[in-house]
Design an enzyme around this catalytic site. Structure first.
Site, PDB file in Angstrom:
ATOM      1  N   HIS A  30      -1.897   7.369   4.367  1.00  0.00           N
ATOM      2  CA  HIS A  30      -2.570   6.225   3.922  1.00  0.00           C
ATOM      3  C   HIS A  30      -3.809   6.069   4.542  1.00  0.00           C
ATOM      4  CE1 HIS A  30      -3.594   2.306   2.197  1.00  0.00           C
ATOM      5  NE2 HIS A  30      -3.051   1.681   2.958  1.00  0.00           N
TER       6      HIS A  30
ATOM      7  N   CYS B 215       0.815  -1.340   0.067  1.00  0.00           N
ATOM      8  CA  CYS B 215       0.002  -0.057  -0.164  1.00  0.00           C
ATOM      9  C   CYS B 215       0.819   1.262   0.138  1.00  0.00           C
ATOM     10  CB  CYS B 215      -1.037  -0.009   1.225  1.00  0.00           C
ATOM     11  SG  CYS B 215      -2.110  -1.163   1.226  1.00  0.00           S
TER      12      CYS B 215
ATOM     13  N   ASN C 110      -9.812   1.064   2.836  1.00  0.00           N
ATOM     14  CA  ASN C 110      -8.405   1.003   2.141  1.00  0.00           C
ATOM     15  C   ASN C 110      -8.367   0.600   0.743  1.00  0.00           C
ATOM     16  OD1 ASN C 110      -5.794   0.544   1.977  1.00  0.00           O
ATOM     17  ND2 ASN C 110      -5.424  -0.787   3.682  1.00  0.00           N
TER      18      ASN C 110
HETATM   19  C1  COA Z   1      -8.185  -5.626  11.642  1.00  0.00           C
HETATM   20  C2  COA Z   1      -8.448  -4.549  12.810  1.00  0.00           C
HETATM   21  C3  COA Z   1      -9.485  -3.685  12.463  1.00  0.00           C
HETATM   22  C4  COA Z   1      -9.109  -5.483  13.912  1.00  0.00           C
HETATM   23  O1  COA Z   1      -9.327  -4.616  14.858  1.00  0.00           O
HETATM   24  P1  COA Z   1      -9.095  -5.071  16.448  1.00  0.00           P
HETATM   25  O2  COA Z   1      -9.629  -4.008  17.149  1.00  0.00           O
HETATM   26  O3  COA Z   1      -7.616  -5.253  16.608  1.00  0.00           O
HETATM   27  O4  COA Z   1      -9.945  -6.444  16.630  1.00  0.00           O
HETATM   28  P2  COA Z   1      -9.298  -7.849  17.076  1.00  0.00           P
HETATM   29  O5  COA Z   1      -8.488  -8.175  15.818  1.00  0.00           O
HETATM   30  O6  COA Z   1      -8.597  -7.869  18.449  1.00  0.00           O
HETATM   31  O7  COA Z   1     -10.689  -8.670  16.892  1.00  0.00           O
HETATM   32  C5  COA Z   1     -11.422  -8.499  18.185  1.00  0.00           C
HETATM   33  C6  COA Z   1     -12.610  -9.655  17.770  1.00  0.00           C
HETATM   34  O8  COA Z   1     -13.347  -8.950  16.670  1.00  0.00           O
HETATM   35  C7  COA Z   1     -13.434  -9.990  15.813  1.00  0.00           C
HETATM   36  N1  COA Z   1     -13.833  -9.562  14.571  1.00  0.00           N
HETATM   37  C8  COA Z   1     -12.914  -9.477  13.453  1.00  0.00           C
HETATM   38  N2  COA Z   1     -13.418  -8.870  12.351  1.00  0.00           N
HETATM   39  C9  COA Z   1     -14.683  -8.511  12.722  1.00  0.00           C
HETATM   40  C10 COA Z   1     -15.816  -7.993  12.047  1.00  0.00           C
HETATM   41  N3  COA Z   1     -15.881  -7.654  10.695  1.00  0.00           N
HETATM   42  N4  COA Z   1     -17.131  -7.935  12.595  1.00  0.00           N
HETATM   43  C11 COA Z   1     -17.246  -8.444  13.679  1.00  0.00           C
HETATM   44  N5  COA Z   1     -16.168  -8.864  14.764  1.00  0.00           N
HETATM   45  C12 COA Z   1     -15.068  -8.904  14.111  1.00  0.00           C
HETATM   46  C13 COA Z   1     -12.504 -10.999  15.964  1.00  0.00           C
HETATM   47  O9  COA Z   1     -12.734 -12.055  15.493  1.00  0.00           O
HETATM   48  C14 COA Z   1     -11.982 -10.786  17.518  1.00  0.00           C
HETATM   49  O10 COA Z   1     -13.139 -11.754  18.193  1.00  0.00           O
HETATM   50  P3  COA Z   1     -12.652 -12.662  19.293  1.00  0.00           P
HETATM   51  O11 COA Z   1     -12.054 -11.718  20.410  1.00  0.00           O
HETATM   52  O12 COA Z   1     -13.837 -13.433  19.595  1.00  0.00           O
HETATM   53  O13 COA Z   1     -11.429 -13.615  18.661  1.00  0.00           O
HETATM   54  C15 COA Z   1      -7.187  -3.990  13.378  1.00  0.00           C
HETATM   55  O14 COA Z   1      -6.315  -4.762  13.868  1.00  0.00           O
HETATM   56  C16 COA Z   1      -6.441  -3.152  12.069  1.00  0.00           C
HETATM   57  O15 COA Z   1      -7.316  -2.333  11.448  1.00  0.00           O
HETATM   58  N6  COA Z   1      -5.303  -3.633  11.855  1.00  0.00           N
HETATM   59  C17 COA Z   1      -4.553  -2.812  10.648  1.00  0.00           C
HETATM   60  C18 COA Z   1      -5.017  -3.382   9.484  1.00  0.00           C
HETATM   61  C19 COA Z   1      -4.536  -2.684   8.319  1.00  0.00           C
HETATM   62  O16 COA Z   1      -4.412  -1.379   8.321  1.00  0.00           O
HETATM   63  N7  COA Z   1      -4.102  -3.326   7.166  1.00  0.00           N
HETATM   64  C20 COA Z   1      -3.747  -2.734   6.038  1.00  0.00           C
HETATM   65  C21 COA Z   1      -2.444  -2.031   5.952  1.00  0.00           C
HETATM   66  S1  COA Z   1      -1.902  -1.323   4.395  1.00  0.00           S
END
Ligand code: COA
Length: 335
Positions: A260, A121, A290
Protein backbone atom coordinates in the site's frame (compact mmCIF):
# COMPACT_ATOMS: atom_id res chain seq x y z
CA UNK A 1 -0.90 -8.73 16.72
CA UNK A 2 -2.85 -11.69 15.40
CA UNK A 3 -3.77 -12.23 11.77
CA UNK A 4 -6.07 -14.78 10.22
CA UNK A 5 -4.15 -16.95 7.81
CA UNK A 6 -5.55 -19.11 5.07
CA UNK A 7 -3.10 -21.13 3.05
CA UNK A 8 -3.25 -22.50 -0.49
CA UNK A 9 -6.43 -20.96 -1.86
CA UNK A 10 -7.33 -23.00 -4.93
CA UNK A 11 -9.32 -22.13 -7.99
CA UNK A 12 -9.30 -18.32 -8.40
CA UNK A 13 -7.29 -15.84 -10.44
CA UNK A 14 -7.26 -12.15 -11.31
CA UNK A 15 -8.36 -12.13 -14.94
CA UNK A 16 -8.81 -8.40 -15.68
CA UNK A 17 -7.50 -5.08 -14.43
CA UNK A 18 -8.59 -1.50 -15.03
CA UNK A 19 -7.82 1.87 -13.41
CA UNK A 20 -8.93 5.48 -13.50
CA UNK A 21 -7.45 8.67 -12.09
CA UNK A 22 -8.97 12.14 -12.42
CA UNK A 23 -7.11 14.53 -14.74
CA UNK A 24 -6.42 17.33 -12.29
CA UNK A 25 -2.96 17.10 -10.72
CA UNK A 26 -2.26 19.00 -7.52
CA UNK A 27 1.45 19.51 -6.83
CA UNK A 28 3.18 20.08 -3.50
CA UNK A 29 4.14 23.57 -4.66
CA UNK A 30 0.47 24.41 -5.24
CA UNK A 31 -0.42 23.24 -1.73
CA UNK A 32 2.38 25.36 -0.29
CA UNK A 33 0.61 28.41 -1.74
CA UNK A 34 -2.32 28.04 0.68
CA UNK A 35 -0.75 26.06 3.56
CA UNK A 36 2.34 26.46 5.74
CA UNK A 37 4.28 23.64 4.05
CA UNK A 38 6.92 23.09 1.37
CA UNK A 39 7.61 20.67 -1.46
CA UNK A 40 10.86 19.84 0.34
CA UNK A 41 9.06 18.86 3.59
CA UNK A 42 6.40 16.75 1.89
CA UNK A 43 8.82 15.01 -0.48
CA UNK A 44 11.45 14.22 2.16
CA UNK A 45 8.94 13.02 4.82
CA UNK A 46 6.58 11.10 2.52
CA UNK A 47 7.98 10.66 -1.01
CA UNK A 48 4.85 12.31 -2.44
CA UNK A 49 5.25 15.07 -5.08
CA UNK A 50 1.74 15.32 -6.50
CA UNK A 51 -1.69 13.73 -6.38
CA UNK A 52 -4.81 13.59 -8.59
CA UNK A 53 -7.97 15.38 -7.47
CA UNK A 54 -11.51 14.58 -8.66
CA UNK A 55 -13.66 17.21 -10.36
CA UNK A 56 -16.37 18.73 -8.15
CA UNK A 57 -19.02 16.76 -10.05
CA UNK A 58 -17.27 13.40 -9.55
CA UNK A 59 -18.13 11.12 -6.64
CA UNK A 60 -16.68 7.74 -5.65
CA UNK A 61 -19.07 5.78 -7.89
CA UNK A 62 -17.98 7.84 -10.91
CA UNK A 63 -14.32 6.94 -10.45
CA UNK A 64 -15.22 3.34 -9.61
CA UNK A 65 -17.40 3.06 -12.72
CA UNK A 66 -14.55 4.27 -14.97
CA UNK A 67 -12.11 1.74 -13.47
CA UNK A 68 -14.68 -1.08 -13.65
CA UNK A 69 -15.43 -0.29 -17.31
CA UNK A 70 -11.70 -0.23 -18.09
CA UNK A 71 -11.31 -3.72 -16.57
CA UNK A 72 -14.31 -5.06 -18.50
CA UNK A 73 -13.27 -3.49 -21.82
CA UNK A 74 -9.64 -4.65 -21.50
CA UNK A 75 -10.79 -8.25 -21.07
CA UNK A 76 -13.86 -8.11 -23.35
CA UNK A 77 -15.96 -9.31 -20.40
CA UNK A 78 -19.75 -9.02 -20.60
CA UNK A 79 -20.99 -7.17 -17.45
CA UNK A 80 -24.19 -9.23 -17.51
CA UNK A 81 -22.07 -12.24 -16.56
CA UNK A 82 -20.93 -10.63 -13.31
CA UNK A 83 -22.27 -12.37 -10.20
CA UNK A 84 -21.08 -9.87 -7.62
CA UNK A 85 -19.73 -6.31 -7.50
CA UNK A 86 -17.74 -5.32 -4.40
CA UNK A 87 -16.65 -1.71 -3.94
CA UNK A 88 -14.01 -1.17 -1.27
CA UNK A 89 -13.85 2.44 -0.15
CA UNK A 90 -13.74 4.82 2.79
CA UNK A 91 -15.32 7.57 0.69
CA UNK A 92 -18.67 6.15 -0.50
CA UNK A 93 -21.05 8.44 -2.39
CA UNK A 94 -23.39 8.36 0.62
CA UNK A 95 -23.72 6.48 3.91
CA UNK A 96 -26.29 4.39 2.06
CA UNK A 97 -27.12 3.00 -0.45
CA UNK A 98 -23.89 1.15 -1.14
CA UNK A 99 -21.69 2.72 -3.80
CA UNK A 100 -21.44 -0.79 -5.29
CA UNK A 101 -25.18 -0.70 -6.07
CA UNK A 102 -24.67 2.44 -8.15
CA UNK A 103 -21.55 1.09 -9.87
CA UNK A 104 -23.25 -2.22 -10.74
CA UNK A 105 -26.11 -0.28 -12.29
CA UNK A 106 -23.76 2.04 -14.20
CA UNK A 107 -21.80 -0.80 -15.80
CA UNK A 108 -24.85 -2.92 -16.64
CA UNK A 109 -24.18 -5.70 -14.13
CA UNK A 110 -27.89 -6.48 -14.06
CA UNK A 111 -27.55 -10.00 -12.61
CA UNK A 112 -25.03 -9.12 -9.91
CA UNK A 113 -25.37 -8.68 -6.18
CA UNK A 114 -23.53 -5.64 -4.87
CA UNK A 115 -22.14 -4.41 -1.58
CA UNK A 116 -19.49 -2.10 -0.14
CA UNK A 117 -16.63 -3.38 1.95
CA UNK A 118 -14.97 -1.05 4.46
CA UNK A 119 -11.62 -2.04 5.89
CA UNK A 120 -9.75 1.27 5.77
CA UNK A 121 -6.92 1.42 3.28
CA UNK A 122 -6.66 -2.41 3.48
CA UNK A 123 -10.00 -2.60 1.65
CA UNK A 124 -8.56 -3.81 -1.65
CA UNK A 125 -6.81 -6.82 -0.08
CA UNK A 126 -9.93 -7.62 1.98
CA UNK A 127 -12.10 -7.31 -1.15
CA UNK A 128 -9.79 -9.58 -3.08
CA UNK A 129 -9.97 -12.14 -0.25
CA UNK A 130 -13.78 -12.08 -0.22
CA UNK A 131 -13.97 -12.38 -4.01
CA UNK A 132 -11.48 -15.24 -3.99
CA UNK A 133 -13.44 -17.05 -1.28
CA UNK A 134 -16.70 -16.79 -3.28
CA UNK A 135 -15.02 -18.09 -6.44
CA UNK A 136 -12.91 -20.79 -4.76
CA UNK A 137 -16.02 -22.05 -2.90
CA UNK A 138 -17.80 -22.25 -6.26
CA UNK A 139 -20.60 -19.97 -5.04
CA UNK A 140 -19.95 -17.34 -7.73
CA UNK A 141 -17.87 -17.43 -10.91
CA UNK A 142 -17.29 -13.77 -11.74
CA UNK A 143 -16.65 -11.20 -9.02
CA UNK A 144 -15.57 -7.62 -9.65
CA UNK A 145 -13.60 -5.86 -6.91
CA UNK A 146 -13.25 -2.10 -7.21
CA UNK A 147 -11.10 0.03 -4.90
CA UNK A 148 -12.16 3.65 -5.34
CA UNK A 149 -11.58 6.82 -3.35
CA UNK A 150 -12.31 10.54 -3.45
CA UNK A 151 -10.22 11.26 -0.39
CA UNK A 152 -9.92 14.94 -1.29
CA UNK A 153 -13.50 15.30 0.04
CA UNK A 154 -12.70 14.02 3.54
CA UNK A 155 -9.51 15.99 4.13
CA UNK A 156 -9.16 19.07 6.26
CA UNK A 157 -7.38 21.35 3.78
CA UNK A 158 -6.31 23.51 6.73
CA UNK A 159 -4.46 20.59 8.38
CA UNK A 160 -1.01 20.26 6.82
CA UNK A 161 -0.23 17.04 8.70
CA UNK A 162 -2.93 15.06 6.84
CA UNK A 163 -4.10 16.76 3.63
CA UNK A 164 -0.73 16.54 1.88
CA UNK A 165 -0.74 12.74 2.12
CA UNK A 166 -3.75 11.66 0.10
CA UNK A 167 -5.15 11.62 -3.45
CA UNK A 168 -8.08 10.35 -5.55
CA UNK A 169 -8.24 7.33 -7.87
CA UNK A 170 -9.76 3.94 -8.60
CA UNK A 171 -8.75 0.44 -9.67
CA UNK A 172 -10.73 -2.70 -10.46
CA UNK A 173 -9.96 -6.39 -10.82
CA UNK A 174 -12.08 -9.29 -11.99
CA UNK A 175 -11.73 -12.53 -10.03
CA UNK A 176 -12.72 -15.68 -11.93
CA UNK A 177 -12.22 -19.47 -11.65
CA UNK A 178 -9.10 -21.29 -12.82
CA UNK A 179 -7.92 -24.88 -12.64
CA UNK A 180 -4.44 -23.83 -11.57
CA UNK A 181 -5.18 -21.86 -8.41
CA UNK A 182 -3.18 -18.69 -8.93
CA UNK A 183 -3.85 -17.21 -5.50
CA UNK A 184 -1.65 -18.94 -2.94
CA UNK A 185 -2.45 -17.36 0.41
CA UNK A 186 -4.08 -14.50 2.31
CA UNK A 187 -3.56 -12.93 5.70
CA UNK A 188 -6.20 -10.54 7.05
CA UNK A 189 -5.80 -8.81 10.40
CA UNK A 190 -7.38 -6.22 12.66
CA UNK A 191 -6.61 -4.44 15.93
CA UNK A 192 -9.54 -2.24 16.93
CA UNK A 193 -7.69 -0.89 19.96
CA UNK A 194 -6.08 1.51 17.48
CA UNK A 195 -9.36 2.71 15.96
CA UNK A 196 -8.89 6.25 17.26
CA UNK A 197 -5.52 6.69 15.54
CA UNK A 198 -7.06 7.09 12.07
CA UNK A 199 -10.70 8.09 11.71
CA UNK A 200 -13.42 10.55 10.78
CA UNK A 201 -14.94 11.03 14.25
CA UNK A 202 -18.33 12.47 13.31
CA UNK A 203 -21.14 11.79 10.88
CA UNK A 204 -21.90 8.27 12.09
CA UNK A 205 -24.09 7.01 14.92
CA UNK A 206 -21.48 7.86 17.61
CA UNK A 207 -21.39 11.58 16.79
CA UNK A 208 -24.15 12.52 14.33
CA UNK A 209 -23.67 15.63 12.23
CA UNK A 210 -24.36 18.86 14.10
CA UNK A 211 -23.30 22.49 13.92
CA UNK A 212 -20.69 21.64 16.57
CA UNK A 213 -19.16 18.74 14.65
CA UNK A 214 -18.92 20.85 11.50
CA UNK A 215 -17.39 23.78 13.41
CA UNK A 216 -14.81 21.43 15.01
CA UNK A 217 -13.82 19.85 11.65
CA UNK A 218 -14.88 16.41 12.92
CA UNK A 219 -16.09 15.29 9.49
CA UNK A 220 -12.53 15.26 8.21
CA UNK A 221 -9.75 12.68 8.52
CA UNK A 222 -7.89 12.76 11.82
CA UNK A 223 -4.70 10.82 12.32
CA UNK A 224 -1.93 10.16 14.79
CA UNK A 225 0.85 9.94 12.19
CA UNK A 226 3.61 8.42 14.31
CA UNK A 227 1.32 5.71 15.81
CA UNK A 228 0.11 4.75 12.33
CA UNK A 229 3.68 4.77 11.01
CA UNK A 230 4.91 2.35 13.68
CA UNK A 231 1.86 0.11 13.33
CA UNK A 232 2.18 0.01 9.53
CA UNK A 233 5.79 -1.09 9.41
CA UNK A 234 5.20 -3.83 12.01
CA UNK A 235 1.93 -5.08 10.45
CA UNK A 236 3.22 -5.21 6.88
CA UNK A 237 6.32 -7.17 7.85
CA UNK A 238 4.47 -9.69 10.05
CA UNK A 239 1.66 -10.17 7.54
CA UNK A 240 3.99 -10.69 4.57
CA UNK A 241 6.08 -13.18 6.52
CA UNK A 242 2.90 -15.08 7.37
CA UNK A 243 1.64 -15.45 3.79
CA UNK A 244 5.09 -16.49 2.62
CA UNK A 245 5.27 -19.20 5.29
CA UNK A 246 1.72 -20.34 4.44
CA UNK A 247 2.67 -20.71 0.78
CA UNK A 248 6.03 -22.29 1.52
CA UNK A 249 7.84 -19.50 -0.33
CA UNK A 250 10.72 -17.17 0.55
CA UNK A 251 11.36 -13.48 -0.11
CA UNK A 252 13.71 -14.52 -2.93
CA UNK A 253 10.81 -16.28 -4.70
CA UNK A 254 8.79 -13.04 -4.98
CA UNK A 255 9.16 -11.25 -8.31
CA UNK A 256 7.28 -8.12 -7.24
CA UNK A 257 6.18 -6.74 -3.88
CA UNK A 258 3.38 -4.15 -4.11
CA UNK A 259 2.74 -2.53 -0.73
CA UNK A 260 0.00 0.00 0.00
CA UNK A 261 1.32 3.43 -1.00
CA UNK A 262 1.13 5.64 2.07
CA UNK A 263 4.68 6.84 2.71
CA UNK A 264 7.94 5.90 0.97
CA UNK A 265 9.61 5.65 4.40
CA UNK A 266 7.09 2.98 5.49
CA UNK A 267 7.76 1.09 2.25
CA UNK A 268 11.54 1.37 2.69
CA UNK A 269 11.42 0.25 6.33
CA UNK A 270 9.27 -2.76 5.44
CA UNK A 271 11.48 -3.57 2.45
CA UNK A 272 14.62 -3.63 4.56
CA UNK A 273 13.06 -5.63 7.41
CA UNK A 274 11.66 -8.22 5.00
CA UNK A 275 14.94 -8.40 3.07
CA UNK A 276 13.68 -7.40 -0.38
CA UNK A 277 16.06 -5.89 -2.94
CA UNK A 278 14.97 -2.44 -4.17
CA UNK A 279 14.12 -3.78 -7.64
CA UNK A 280 11.62 -6.25 -6.11
CA UNK A 281 9.45 -3.45 -4.70
CA UNK A 282 7.01 -1.25 -6.65
CA UNK A 283 6.19 2.33 -5.63
CA UNK A 284 4.37 5.11 -7.49
CA UNK A 285 3.09 7.26 -4.59
CA UNK A 286 5.31 10.08 -5.83
CA UNK A 287 2.60 10.84 -8.43
CA UNK A 288 -0.59 9.73 -6.64
CA UNK A 289 -0.13 10.13 -2.90
CA UNK A 290 -2.05 7.68 -0.74
CA UNK A 291 -5.17 6.64 -2.66
CA UNK A 292 -6.27 4.17 0.02
CA UNK A 293 -8.22 1.26 -1.55
CA UNK A 294 -7.07 2.27 -5.04
CA UNK A 295 -3.32 2.28 -4.36
CA UNK A 296 -2.54 -1.39 -5.03
CA UNK A 297 -4.49 -1.72 -8.31
CA UNK A 298 -2.97 1.59 -9.51
CA UNK A 299 0.46 0.04 -8.90
CA UNK A 300 -0.52 -3.21 -10.63
CA UNK A 301 -1.59 -1.35 -13.78
CA UNK A 302 1.67 0.60 -13.94
CA UNK A 303 3.74 -2.48 -13.16
CA UNK A 304 2.10 -4.39 -16.02
CA UNK A 305 2.37 -1.47 -18.47
CA UNK A 306 6.04 -0.91 -17.64
CA UNK A 307 6.89 -4.62 -17.91
CA UNK A 308 7.75 -4.95 -14.20
CA UNK A 309 4.91 -7.47 -13.71
CA UNK A 310 4.56 -10.31 -16.19
CA UNK A 311 2.36 -13.37 -16.55
CA UNK A 312 3.65 -16.12 -14.27
CA UNK A 313 5.36 -13.75 -11.82
CA UNK A 314 4.95 -14.31 -8.09
CA UNK A 315 3.30 -11.20 -6.67
CA UNK A 316 3.02 -10.15 -3.03
CA UNK A 317 0.53 -7.39 -2.12
CA UNK A 318 0.19 -5.86 1.35
CA UNK A 319 -2.19 -3.25 2.75
CA UNK A 320 -2.73 -1.47 6.07
CA UNK A 321 -4.97 1.28 7.33
CA UNK A 322 -7.80 2.46 9.53
CA UNK A 323 -9.27 -0.09 11.92
CA UNK A 324 -6.45 -0.66 12.42
CA UNK A 325 -6.48 -3.29 9.69
CA UNK A 326 -3.86 -5.03 7.62
CA UNK A 327 -3.74 -7.77 5.01
CA UNK A 328 -1.54 -9.50 2.45
CA UNK A 329 -2.05 -11.68 -0.57
CA UNK A 330 0.46 -13.86 -2.35
CA UNK A 331 -0.47 -14.78 -5.90
CA UNK A 332 0.84 -15.78 -9.31
CA UNK A 333 0.10 -13.02 -11.81
CA UNK A 334 -2.02 -14.70 -14.46
CA UNK A 335 -2.90 -11.91 -16.90
C1 COA B 1 2.38 12.07 8.82
C2 COA B 1 3.89 11.86 8.74
C3 COA B 1 4.34 12.06 7.31
C4 COA B 1 4.58 12.85 9.64
O1 COA B 1 5.97 12.69 9.47
P1 COA B 1 6.94 12.83 10.72
O2 COA B 1 8.32 12.76 10.21
O3 COA B 1 6.51 11.81 11.72
O4 COA B 1 6.64 14.29 11.21
P2 COA B 1 6.08 14.73 12.62
O5 COA B 1 4.66 14.26 12.76
O6 COA B 1 7.07 14.27 13.64
O7 COA B 1 6.09 16.27 12.49
C5 COA B 1 7.31 16.96 12.51
C6 COA B 1 7.00 18.43 12.38
O8 COA B 1 6.57 18.70 11.04
C7 COA B 1 5.36 19.47 11.08
N1 COA B 1 4.55 19.16 9.91
C8 COA B 1 3.56 18.24 9.79
N2 COA B 1 3.09 18.29 8.55
C9 COA B 1 3.77 19.21 7.87
C10 COA B 1 3.75 19.69 6.54
N3 COA B 1 2.89 19.21 5.63
N4 COA B 1 4.62 20.64 6.20
C11 COA B 1 5.50 21.16 7.08
N5 COA B 1 5.58 20.75 8.35
C12 COA B 1 4.73 19.77 8.74
C13 COA B 1 4.70 19.08 12.37
O9 COA B 1 3.82 20.10 12.79
C14 COA B 1 5.88 18.92 13.30
O10 COA B 1 6.25 20.20 13.73
P3 COA B 1 6.71 20.43 15.24
O11 COA B 1 7.92 19.55 15.43
O12 COA B 1 6.99 21.88 15.28
O13 COA B 1 5.54 20.00 16.09
C15 COA B 1 4.24 10.40 9.19
O14 COA B 1 4.02 10.29 10.58
C16 COA B 1 3.46 9.37 8.49
O15 COA B 1 3.55 9.21 7.29
N6 COA B 1 2.68 8.53 9.24
C17 COA B 1 1.89 7.48 8.65
C18 COA B 1 0.67 8.10 8.03
C19 COA B 1 -0.06 7.13 7.13
O16 COA B 1 0.55 6.36 6.46
N7 COA B 1 -1.38 7.22 7.12
C20 COA B 1 -2.23 6.48 6.27
C21 COA B 1 -2.29 5.06 6.64
S1 COA B 1 -3.28 4.18 5.50
Amino acid sequence: MIGLSRGNVKGARISALGVYVPERVLTNDEISQFLDTTDEWITSRTGIRERHIARPDQACSDLATEAARAALVSSGFDPELLDLVIVTTITPDMTFPATASIVAHNIGATRAGAFDLEAGCTGFVYGLAVATAFVAANIYRNVLVVGAEVLSRILDWEDRSTCVLFGDGAGAVLVTPTDNGSIFSFDLGNDGSGAQFLSIPAGGSRQPASHETVKDHLHFTQMNGSKVFKFATRAVVESCEKVLVDAGLAVADVDLFVPHQANIRIIETARKRLGFRKDQVFANLERYGNTSCASIPLCLEEAVTSGRLKKGDTLLMAGFGAGLTWGSCLTRWDL
